[in-house]
Design a protein around this motif. Sequence first.
Motif, mmCIF file in Angstrom:
data_model
loop_
_atom_site.group_PDB
_atom_site.id
_atom_site.type_symbol
_atom_site.label_atom_id
_atom_site.label_comp_id
_atom_site.label_asym_id
_atom_site.label_seq_id
_atom_site.Cartn_x
_atom_site.Cartn_y
_atom_site.Cartn_z
ATOM 1 N N LEU A 251 -21.458 -15.422 -3.676
ATOM 2 C CA LEU A 251 -20.562 -14.274 -3.478
ATOM 3 C C LEU A 251 -21.293 -13.074 -2.875
ATOM 4 O O LEU A 251 -21.011 -11.916 -3.197
ATOM 5 C CB LEU A 251 -19.899 -13.871 -4.807
ATOM 6 N N GLN A 252 -22.222 -13.351 -1.995
ATOM 7 C CA GLN A 252 -22.962 -12.264 -1.370
ATOM 8 C C GLN A 252 -22.043 -11.446 -0.472
ATOM 9 O O GLN A 252 -21.170 -11.959 0.191
ATOM 10 C CB GLN A 252 -24.149 -12.830 -0.586
ATOM 11 N N ARG A 253 -22.217 -10.126 -0.516
ATOM 12 C CA ARG A 253 -21.386 -9.157 0.209
ATOM 13 C C ARG A 253 -19.931 -9.183 -0.256
ATOM 14 O O ARG A 253 -19.024 -8.786 0.464
ATOM 15 C CB ARG A 253 -21.463 -9.377 1.721
ATOM 16 N N ARG A 254 -19.707 -9.614 -1.492
ATOM 17 C CA ARG A 254 -18.356 -9.617 -2.045
ATOM 18 C C ARG A 254 -18.244 -8.865 -3.371
ATOM 19 O O ARG A 254 -17.141 -8.579 -3.815
ATOM 20 C CB ARG A 254 -17.865 -11.062 -2.232
ATOM 21 N N LEU A 255 -19.366 -8.561 -4.004
ATOM 22 C CA LEU A 255 -19.377 -7.913 -5.311
ATOM 23 C C LEU A 255 -19.900 -6.490 -5.185
ATOM 24 O O LEU A 255 -20.864 -6.238 -4.455
ATOM 25 C CB LEU A 255 -20.245 -8.714 -6.284
ATOM 26 N N PRO A 418 -26.245 -0.518 6.193
ATOM 27 C CA PRO A 418 -26.030 0.551 5.194
ATOM 28 C C PRO A 418 -24.588 1.032 5.118
ATOM 29 O O PRO A 418 -24.280 1.919 4.355
ATOM 30 C CB PRO A 418 -26.945 1.664 5.710
ATOM 31 N N PHE A 419 -23.717 0.410 5.935
ATOM 32 C CA PHE A 419 -22.339 0.889 6.008
ATOM 33 C C PHE A 419 -21.623 0.725 4.668
ATOM 34 O O PHE A 419 -20.786 1.558 4.293
ATOM 35 C CB PHE A 419 -21.593 0.146 7.112
ATOM 36 N N LEU A 420 -21.961 -0.343 3.928
ATOM 37 C CA LEU A 420 -21.299 -0.579 2.648
ATOM 38 C C LEU A 420 -21.571 0.548 1.665
ATOM 39 O O LEU A 420 -20.648 1.130 1.093
ATOM 40 C CB LEU A 420 -21.750 -1.913 2.059
ATOM 41 N N SER A 421 -22.838 0.874 1.453
ATOM 42 C CA SER A 421 -23.179 1.916 0.474
ATOM 43 C C SER A 421 -22.622 3.272 0.878
ATOM 44 O O SER A 421 -22.096 4.017 0.043
ATOM 45 C CB SER A 421 -24.699 2.001 0.315
ATOM 46 N N VAL A 422 -22.713 3.588 2.162
ATOM 47 C CA VAL A 422 -22.168 4.868 2.636
ATOM 48 C C VAL A 422 -20.662 4.915 2.393
ATOM 49 O O VAL A 422 -20.121 5.901 1.874
ATOM 50 C CB VAL A 422 -22.484 5.068 4.127
#
Length: 439
Positions: A251-255, A418-422
Amino acid sequence: MQKITSLPADDSMPGWFHTSPARTPRPEHVGQKKARWGIVGAGLTGLAAARQLALNFPDDEVVLIEAQEVGYGSAGRNAGFAIDVPHDIGAKDYIGDVTIANRVLRLNTLGQDYLRQIVQENNIQCQMSASGKYQAAVGEQGIAILEAYRRGLAKIGRDAEMIAGKDLPDHIGTSYYKQALFIPGTLLLQPSALVKGLADNLPANVTLYENTPITSVDYGNTITLMHERGAITVDTLILANNGFASHFGFLQRRLLPTFLYGSLTRPLTEAEQAALGGKPVWGVIPAHPFGSTIRRTVDNRILVRNSFSFQPDGRPREKHLRQFIENHRKSFERRFPMLPQVDFEYTWSGAICLSENHEGFFGKLAPNVYGALCCNGLGITRGTATGKLLADMIAGERNELIDFLTASPGPNLTPREPFLSVGVNSVLKWGQFRAGLEV
């Protein structure tokens, strides 16, 4: 070979853990071991899965592995609400599709009933109280949410009582809120005491290892879980470690491991209890999802829980803890001006596992690997229910709830860093700003 790239590193002052009954942790694992069943994560999901798997296969050993001490991690750091009713924040009436809502209600009720039975049978001292919850609003926007939620609850046959602001001090002491919706089905409890008690009352064929963080995994016909002092080989593995499942290769990039922050006061004196008034035990959930959760506990403490941060490695940051305690202080002072000398004794962070589409994962991840992951903030009831049901599914059982869970599309794929964290932290900050005085 899958290297585990991040391990739990929770901060040291979780109030529920330190104010719950002390216990002797089970020893860490040393050396080599083989078993039919292995479970990673001794939180609510893992404990339920271990219990039910042991009951379904009484002649087999079930190995339950916890990276820290039971009750110290996320399962012992939540607000202690075991909630039965659904709360779909994406729907106008917070219920949405009635068929789905009724299944979620059944799922949550299953988790409640399972916990209540175990607590009663084993006399677990976890302050469990059938106190219900108050969904409370400060302004007109929040009141509109409460009205919509009441209409939604009526669709699934759940009663709720609207309480005017002038009457709320008789319930919760404070006159800060303008209106509240009382929903009677919620259980309040001391979460760390609960998981400690569950761990100490597992079936005899469950072997629990604490303080045994897994550092790498070799997947194959059998699965070998390696750590600094040995290895455990199992035929079948269940992952019940929420956001850390991505570091196990799934589930990488899903949690979305998201942290909430809580503070717990010292016990109120008799004079302070009299000044506060209201009922001796209660819990308030904000009308706005980014507002403050507030509780008065059986041992006469006040919990304040608010403020969010997203950490993709699942590890909290000390800077946020220092920053958000000021938010807790302001929230407390606004609600409880009659308690000017009451200080916080404990402040901590606690992770919840979210997904972008509010879906969890349930079922088979790979050959011989299963998971019940991502409870989206309902870890006590949903985590318990899905842990039990996963063990039943592995044993060959099928029922409406298992079919409902396996039919889920699972968590959505999210953008890359870094788009996810931002993006996630921007959404969290905007949500907290919009919550206004409900924080």
